[in-house]
Design a protein around this motif. Structure first.
Motif, PDB file in Angstrom:
ATOM      1  N   GLY A   1       0.821  -1.209   0.000  1.00  0.00           N
ATOM      2  CA  GLY A   1       0.000   0.000   0.000  1.00  0.00           C
ATOM      3  C   GLY A   1       0.855   1.258   0.000  1.00  0.00           C
ATOM      4  N   GLY A   2       1.898   1.273   0.810  1.00  0.00           N
ATOM      5  CA  GLY A   2       2.799   2.417   0.858  1.00  0.00           C
ATOM      6  C   GLY A   2       3.520   2.643  -0.459  1.00  0.00           C
ATOM      7  N   LEU A   3       3.978   1.556  -1.074  1.00  0.00           N
ATOM      8  CA  LEU A   3       4.656   1.684  -2.361  1.00  0.00           C
ATOM      9  C   LEU A   3       3.712   2.176  -3.451  1.00  0.00           C
ATOM     10  CD1 LEU A   3       6.942  -1.479  -2.299  1.00  0.00           C
ATOM     11  CD2 LEU A   3       7.680   0.917  -2.216  1.00  0.00           C
ATOM     12  N   LEU A   4       2.470   1.722  -3.414  1.00  0.00           N
ATOM     13  CA  LEU A   4       1.496   2.214  -4.397  1.00  0.00           C
ATOM     14  C   LEU A   4       1.222   3.698  -4.199  1.00  0.00           C
ATOM     15  CD1 LEU A   4      -1.073  -0.693  -4.714  1.00  0.00           C
ATOM     16  CD2 LEU A   4       0.197   0.393  -6.569  1.00  0.00           C
ATOM     17  N   LEU A   5       1.101   4.116  -2.953  1.00  0.00           N
ATOM     18  CA  LEU A   5       0.890   5.547  -2.684  1.00  0.00           C
ATOM     19  C   LEU A   5       2.088   6.364  -3.161  1.00  0.00           C
ATOM     20  CD1 LEU A   5      -0.726   5.293   0.845  1.00  0.00           C
ATOM     21  CD2 LEU A   5      -1.825   6.205  -1.217  1.00  0.00           C
ATOM     22  N   TYR A   6       3.286   5.854  -2.900  1.00  0.00           N
ATOM     23  CA  TYR A   6       4.487   6.551  -3.349  1.00  0.00           C
ATOM     24  C   TYR A   6       4.538   6.615  -4.878  1.00  0.00           C
ATOM     25  CZ  TYR A   6       9.242   7.848  -4.283  1.00  0.00           C
ATOM     26  OH  TYR A   6      10.351   8.501  -4.772  1.00  0.00           O
ATOM     27  N   ALA A   7       4.200   5.518  -5.520  1.00  0.00           N
ATOM     28  CA  ALA A   7       4.200   5.498  -6.991  1.00  0.00           C
ATOM     29  C   ALA A   7       3.211   6.517  -7.540  1.00  0.00           C
ATOM     30  CB  ALA A   7       3.869   4.095  -7.501  1.00  0.00           C
ATOM     31  N   ARG A   8       2.084   6.654  -6.877  1.00  0.00           N
ATOM     32  CA  ARG A   8       1.085   7.653  -7.300  1.00  0.00           C
ATOM     33  C   ARG A   8       1.657   9.053  -7.181  1.00  0.00           C
ATOM     34  NH1 ARG A   8      -2.968  10.714  -4.484  1.00  0.00           N
ATOM     35  NH2 ARG A   8      -4.673  11.209  -5.878  1.00  0.00           N
ATOM     36  N   LEU A   9       2.331   9.311  -6.058  1.00  0.00           N
ATOM     37  CA  LEU A   9       2.935  10.618  -5.845  1.00  0.00           C
ATOM     38  C   LEU A   9       4.020  10.886  -6.888  1.00  0.00           C
ATOM     39  CD1 LEU A   9       3.093  13.114  -3.990  1.00  0.00           C
ATOM     40  CD2 LEU A   9       4.817  11.893  -2.670  1.00  0.00           C
ATOM     41  N   ALA A  10       4.849   9.890  -7.141  1.00  0.00           N
ATOM     42  CA  ALA A  10       5.932  10.051  -8.119  1.00  0.00           C
ATOM     43  C   ALA A  10       5.385  10.238  -9.531  1.00  0.00           C
ATOM     44  CB  ALA A  10       6.861   8.843  -8.065  1.00  0.00           C
ATOM     45  N   ARG A  11       4.333   9.502  -9.872  1.00  0.00           N
ATOM     46  CA  ARG A  11       3.753   9.589 -11.210  1.00  0.00           C
ATOM     47  C   ARG A  11       3.103  10.951 -11.442  1.00  0.00           C
ATOM     48  NH1 ARG A  11       0.189   5.137 -11.569  1.00  0.00           N
ATOM     49  NH2 ARG A  11      -1.301   6.427 -10.494  1.00  0.00           N
ATOM     50  N   ASN A  12       2.384  11.449 -10.433  1.00  0.00           N
ATOM     51  CA  ASN A  12       1.683  12.720 -10.589  1.00  0.00           C
ATOM     52  C   ASN A  12       2.582  13.918 -10.352  1.00  0.00           C
ATOM     53  OD1 ASN A  12      -0.697  11.392 -11.150  1.00  0.00           O
ATOM     54  ND2 ASN A  12      -1.389  11.424  -9.038  1.00  0.00           N
ATOM     55  N   GLY A  13       3.757  13.677  -9.815  1.00  0.00           N
ATOM     56  CA  GLY A  13       4.665  14.773  -9.523  1.00  0.00           C
ATOM     57  C   GLY A  13       4.231  15.527  -8.275  1.00  0.00           C
ATOM     58  N   MET A  14       5.050  16.428  -7.880  1.00  0.00           N
ATOM     59  CA  MET A  14       4.762  17.199  -6.666  1.00  0.00           C
ATOM     60  C   MET A  14       3.896  18.420  -6.966  1.00  0.00           C
ATOM     61  SD  MET A  14       6.248  15.441  -4.341  1.00  0.00           S
ATOM     62  CE  MET A  14       6.548  16.432  -2.897  1.00  0.00           C
ATOM     63  N   GLU A  15       3.637  18.677  -8.208  1.00  0.00           N
ATOM     64  CA  GLU A  15       2.878  19.859  -8.613  1.00  0.00           C
ATOM     65  C   GLU A  15       1.537  19.437  -9.201  1.00  0.00           C
ATOM     66  OE1 GLU A  15       4.373  22.803  -8.017  1.00  0.00           O
ATOM     67  OE2 GLU A  15       6.207  21.781  -7.406  1.00  0.00           O
ATOM     68  N   GLY A  16       0.675  20.374  -9.358  1.00  0.00           N
ATOM     69  CA  GLY A  16      -0.578  20.117 -10.072  1.00  0.00           C
ATOM     70  C   GLY A  16      -1.735  19.760  -9.165  1.00  0.00           C
ATOM     71  N   LYS A  17      -2.924  19.765  -9.768  1.00  0.00           N
ATOM     72  CA  LYS A  17      -4.173  19.537  -9.037  1.00  0.00           C
ATOM     73  C   LYS A  17      -4.266  18.130  -8.456  1.00  0.00           C
ATOM     74  CE  LYS A  17      -7.043  22.622 -11.804  1.00  0.00           C
ATOM     75  NZ  LYS A  17      -8.212  22.659 -12.680  1.00  0.00           N
TER      76      LYS A  17
END
Length: 190
Positions: free
Chosen positions: A151-167
């Motif tokens: 679960g943590g890795l999936l959340l991290y992957a989501r953050l990395a994929r979407n970047g730190m910027e944007g909606k």
């Protein structure tokens, strides 16, 4: 076929494989450490012991030698829900294993696509090494720890994929969720 439908179908295949391989455990009784930690432990069936999971009385309540309050909480919940039935405890293990395999499907898919995700998750779902964690009730901590890690890795992957910027990113919320999943993992297995 669109990617959402493909993911749903692949996740369903992985879940079906888990159930097909481990449905036989539902008729098992308690074995090994299950006897001391679950079957012959009256403390897990008493809801008044719930607050003790976070005190020094934990070891008396749990019947274990290691501090795993979330794991013991899951036994308490199972005891109340399933009225001490071994089949109910095994259902929970099967449910957690199935969840883990689906989480791994999504994680592997992010890394290599749906085909790789399906292949990797199916291998994990049916590999005989998983039997040690899924079959005895008292090895649930391994299942729960994997839920937290995946679960943590999936959340991290989501953050990395979407970047730190944007909606869509919401990095603070995602970071808080990663922290919460980390704490759940620590409460499951030392």
């Amino acid at each position: 076929m669109n990617s959402k439908l493909k993911n749903i179908i692949c996740a369903a295949i992985v879940a079906a494989a888990c159930v097909a391989v481990y449905k036989g455990t539902l008729s098992n009784g308690f074995v090994y450490d299950d006897l001391q930690i679950v079957e012959h432990n009256p403390n897990i069936s008493d809801p008044r012991n719930l607050p003790k999971l976070l005190t020094k009385e934990y070891f008396h309540v749990s019947g274990e030698r290691t501090y795993r309050p979330l794991n013991t909480f899951s036994y308490m919940a199972d005891s109340m829900l399933w009225k001490g039935s071994a089949a109910g405890f095994h259902r929970t293990n099967l449910l957690i294993h199935t969840l883990n395999c689906v989480l791994l499907y999504f994680l592997f898919s992010i890394m290599g696509g749906a085909g790789i995700g399906l292949f990797g998750a199916l291998i994990f779902a049916v590999h005989p090494l998983g039997a040690e964690a899924v079959s005895p009730v008292s090895f649930r901590e391994d299942l729960m720890a994997l839920t937290a890690v995946a679960g943590g890795l999936l959340l991290y992957a989501r953050l990395a994929r979407n970047g730190m910027e944007g909606k869509k990113a919401r990095p603070a919320l995602t970071a808080a969720a990663i922290g919460a999943v980390f704490m759940l993992g620590l409460g499951s297995k030392e």
